[in-house]
Design a protein around this motif. Sequence first.
Motif, PDB file in Angstrom:
ATOM      1  N   VAL A  93      -1.704   5.949  -0.952  1.00 22.10           N
ATOM      2  CA  VAL A  93      -2.773   5.389  -0.118  1.00 22.10           C
ATOM      3  C   VAL A  93      -2.371   4.044   0.466  1.00 22.10           C
ATOM      4  N   GLY A  94      -1.116   3.653   0.286  1.00 25.55           N
ATOM      5  CA  GLY A  94      -0.644   2.395   0.864  1.00 25.55           C
ATOM      6  C   GLY A  94      -1.274   1.168   0.253  1.00 25.55           C
ATOM      7  N   ALA A  95      -1.505   1.192  -1.062  1.00 22.42           N
ATOM      8  CA  ALA A  95      -2.156   0.072  -1.729  1.00 22.42           C
ATOM      9  C   ALA A  95      -1.229  -1.136  -1.824  1.00 22.42           C
ATOM     10  N   THR A  96      -1.821  -2.312  -1.742  1.00 23.30           N
ATOM     11  CA  THR A  96      -1.117  -3.571  -1.966  1.00 23.30           C
ATOM     12  C   THR A  96      -1.451  -4.033  -3.372  1.00 23.30           C
ATOM     13  N   THR A  97      -0.468  -4.094  -4.240  1.00 19.37           N
ATOM     14  CA  THR A  97      -0.715  -4.463  -5.636  1.00 19.37           C
ATOM     15  C   THR A  97       0.143  -5.662  -6.022  1.00 19.37           C
ATOM     16  N   ASP A  98      -0.257  -6.303  -7.117  1.00 17.84           N
ATOM     17  CA  ASP A  98       0.519  -7.434  -7.634  1.00 17.84           C
ATOM     18  C   ASP A  98       1.354  -7.046  -8.842  1.00 17.84           C
ATOM     19  N   GLY A  99       1.356  -5.758  -9.184  1.00 20.75           N
ATOM     20  CA  GLY A  99       2.164  -5.281 -10.290  1.00 20.75           C
ATOM     21  C   GLY A  99       1.542  -5.428 -11.651  1.00 20.75           C
ATOM     22  N   GLY A 100       0.388  -6.065 -11.733  1.00 20.97           N
ATOM     23  CA  GLY A 100      -0.262  -6.268 -13.019  1.00 20.97           C
ATOM     24  C   GLY A 100      -1.292  -5.189 -13.319  1.00 20.97           C
ATOM     25  N   GLY A 110      -5.064  -3.550 -14.151  1.00 21.93           N
ATOM     26  CA  GLY A 110      -6.400  -3.762 -13.611  1.00 21.93           C
ATOM     27  C   GLY A 110      -6.822  -2.663 -12.668  1.00 21.93           C
ATOM     28  N   LEU A 111      -7.870  -2.929 -11.918  1.00 17.73           N
ATOM     29  CA  LEU A 111      -8.436  -1.950 -10.994  1.00 17.73           C
ATOM     30  C   LEU A 111      -7.846  -2.108  -9.601  1.00 17.73           C
ATOM     31  N   ILE A 112      -7.780  -0.984  -8.893  1.00 11.97           N
ATOM     32  CA  ILE A 112      -7.396  -0.988  -7.483  1.00 11.97           C
ATOM     33  C   ILE A 112      -8.610  -0.537  -6.694  1.00 11.97           C
ATOM     34  N   LEU A 113      -9.100  -1.402  -5.796  1.00 13.76           N
ATOM     35  CA  LEU A 113     -10.308  -1.137  -5.023  1.00 13.76           C
ATOM     36  C   LEU A 113      -9.980  -1.030  -3.543  1.00 13.76           C
ATOM     37  N   THR A 114     -10.898  -0.427  -2.807  1.00 13.52           N
ATOM     38  CA  THR A 114     -10.735  -0.348  -1.357  1.00 13.52           C
ATOM     39  C   THR A 114     -11.016  -1.703  -0.726  1.00 13.52           C
ATOM     40  N   ASP A 115     -10.509  -1.885   0.489  1.00 14.36           N
ATOM     41  CA  ASP A 115     -10.737  -3.145   1.193  1.00 14.36           C
ATOM     42  C   ASP A 115     -12.222  -3.410   1.402  1.00 14.36           C
ATOM     43  N   ASP A 116     -12.994  -2.352   1.682  1.00 16.43           N
ATOM     44  CA  ASP A 116     -14.428  -2.529   1.891  1.00 16.43           C
ATOM     45  C   ASP A 116     -15.105  -3.044   0.631  1.00 16.43           C
ATOM     46  N   TYR A 170     -15.308   3.798  -1.866  1.00 19.66           N
ATOM     47  CA  TYR A 170     -15.573   2.709  -2.805  1.00 19.66           C
ATOM     48  C   TYR A 170     -15.085   3.083  -4.196  1.00 19.66           C
ATOM     49  N   LEU A 171     -13.940   3.745  -4.261  1.00 19.93           N
ATOM     50  CA  LEU A 171     -13.396   4.218  -5.527  1.00 19.93           C
ATOM     51  C   LEU A 171     -12.760   3.060  -6.302  1.00 19.93           C
ATOM     52  N   ALA A 172     -12.993   3.031  -7.604  1.00 22.38           N
ATOM     53  CA  ALA A 172     -12.369   2.047  -8.487  1.00 22.38           C
ATOM     54  C   ALA A 172     -11.294   2.774  -9.291  1.00 22.38           C
ATOM     55  N   VAL A 173     -10.037   2.552  -8.931  1.00 19.00           N
ATOM     56  CA  VAL A 173      -8.925   3.307  -9.493  1.00 19.00           C
ATOM     57  C   VAL A 173      -8.245   2.531 -10.611  1.00 19.00           C
ATOM     58  N   SER A 174      -8.047   3.192 -11.735  1.00 13.31           N
ATOM     59  CA  SER A 174      -7.281   2.635 -12.851  1.00 13.31           C
ATOM     60  C   SER A 174      -5.988   3.439 -12.979  1.00 13.31           C
ATOM     61  N   VAL A 175      -4.860   2.755 -12.955  1.00  7.66           N
ATOM     62  CA  VAL A 175      -3.577   3.438 -13.076  1.00  7.66           C
ATOM     63  C   VAL A 175      -3.295   3.708 -14.552  1.00  7.66           C
ATOM     64  N   THR A 176      -3.108   4.976 -14.895  1.00  7.45           N
ATOM     65  CA  THR A 176      -2.822   5.393 -16.265  1.00  7.45           C
ATOM     66  C   THR A 176      -1.427   6.004 -16.324  1.00  7.45           C
ATOM     67  N   GLY A 224      -5.143  -4.577  -7.171  1.00  7.48           N
ATOM     68  CA  GLY A 224      -4.657  -4.098  -5.887  1.00  7.48           C
ATOM     69  C   GLY A 224      -5.784  -3.668  -4.970  1.00  7.48           C
ATOM     70  N   THR A 225      -5.432  -3.513  -3.698  1.00  6.78           N
ATOM     71  CA  THR A 225      -6.406  -3.068  -2.696  1.00  6.78           C
ATOM     72  C   THR A 225      -5.751  -2.042  -1.781  1.00  6.78           C
TER      73      THR A 225
END
Length: 355
Positions: free
Chosen positions: A120-127, A129-135, A174-180, A159-160
């Motif tokens: 989905v082309g997310a921008t993350t900081d590598g740490g 946590g949750l990845i949310l949409t820009d909105d 408005y999905l709240a994604v957790s990387v597992t 990330g976003t």
Amino acid sequence: MRLRSILREAWRNASTGTARCVTLALVLIGLVVTATVAEISTVATLEQQAADFRAAGGSVLTISAPGRVDGARCESLRDLPGVHAAGALTVRPDEPVAAVALPGAPMPAADASPGFPAVVGATTDGGPGLILTDDAVATLGLELGDRLSATTGTSRLAGTYAYPRDGRRDGYGYLAVSVTGYRAPFDECWVEAWPMTTELNPLLFTVLRPGGDADDVPQVQQLNSTLGSGLDGAGLFHERVTRFGGLLVGLIAAAVALVTVRARRVELATALHDGMRRRDLWTIVSLESVLWTAPAVAVGMSLSLAWFGRDGDLLVGAILGARVTLSVLAGAVAGVAVALATTREKDLFAYAKDR
């Protein structure tokens, strides 16, 4: 003739206007610019069309089979030619994430494999946590690394990603994604591939684990089909109308060069009659030709490189510019060669009579 004499004769013909270098240079520059601009505009339009298609998620394919998607198999698809990213996803609508600031607007929670953010082309900081949409991030007023206070606890924004309402599948805005990890079974596998190919569709079924009801048929979908079910960028490029532009201006350049040199046939035949060796004559006319072809080549290549150099794709600019300029150069050389080859000393009287 000595080299100095040959150079002096070529320069005299060019500077006095005998060789019509300025006129021919302007004609060739006009041809090159016209063909190059047409080619550049067409290719740039195709590139933008492809970029828009990918940005809208048109190149993302998904396979849905609740509880049967193997995360490791899904992510292994990224090793296939043309596949840029692959990741698995499971949406948990019964366990939403409700921010304390907006308790009345809970966000559906989702688990994803490590490769999903890239799809989905997310921008993350590598740490973590949750990845949310820009909105969602804009609504909550958060930035990367901020803490998100939810009714179920505190999470970190890791990330976003953008998920605009442009025809993509609903339910993920408005999905709240957790990387597992990979072990737990997932519901979906998302794959981003470019250029798109129908050969990928059957391979999507290899990510499924055995089992499932007979009525539970896996669904393969395009994430966003509003721009079409596919985009054959290579086909559109090879079938573009401007692909013949270089050949056309090359033929015109050949005709212009042939007519121009043939117009000097009395002068050239006279030089042969006065004792000039044919190879010296060819050298002089060739040097004159360089003076009126070089500016057109320089302008065409500069224009093409300057246009595509803005995006760093200089190779594309060099290839497109060379296709036109080399064709014009080849046409000019051919026209001059034919004109010189058909100019003979024995026909001097006929040339003078027909002038």
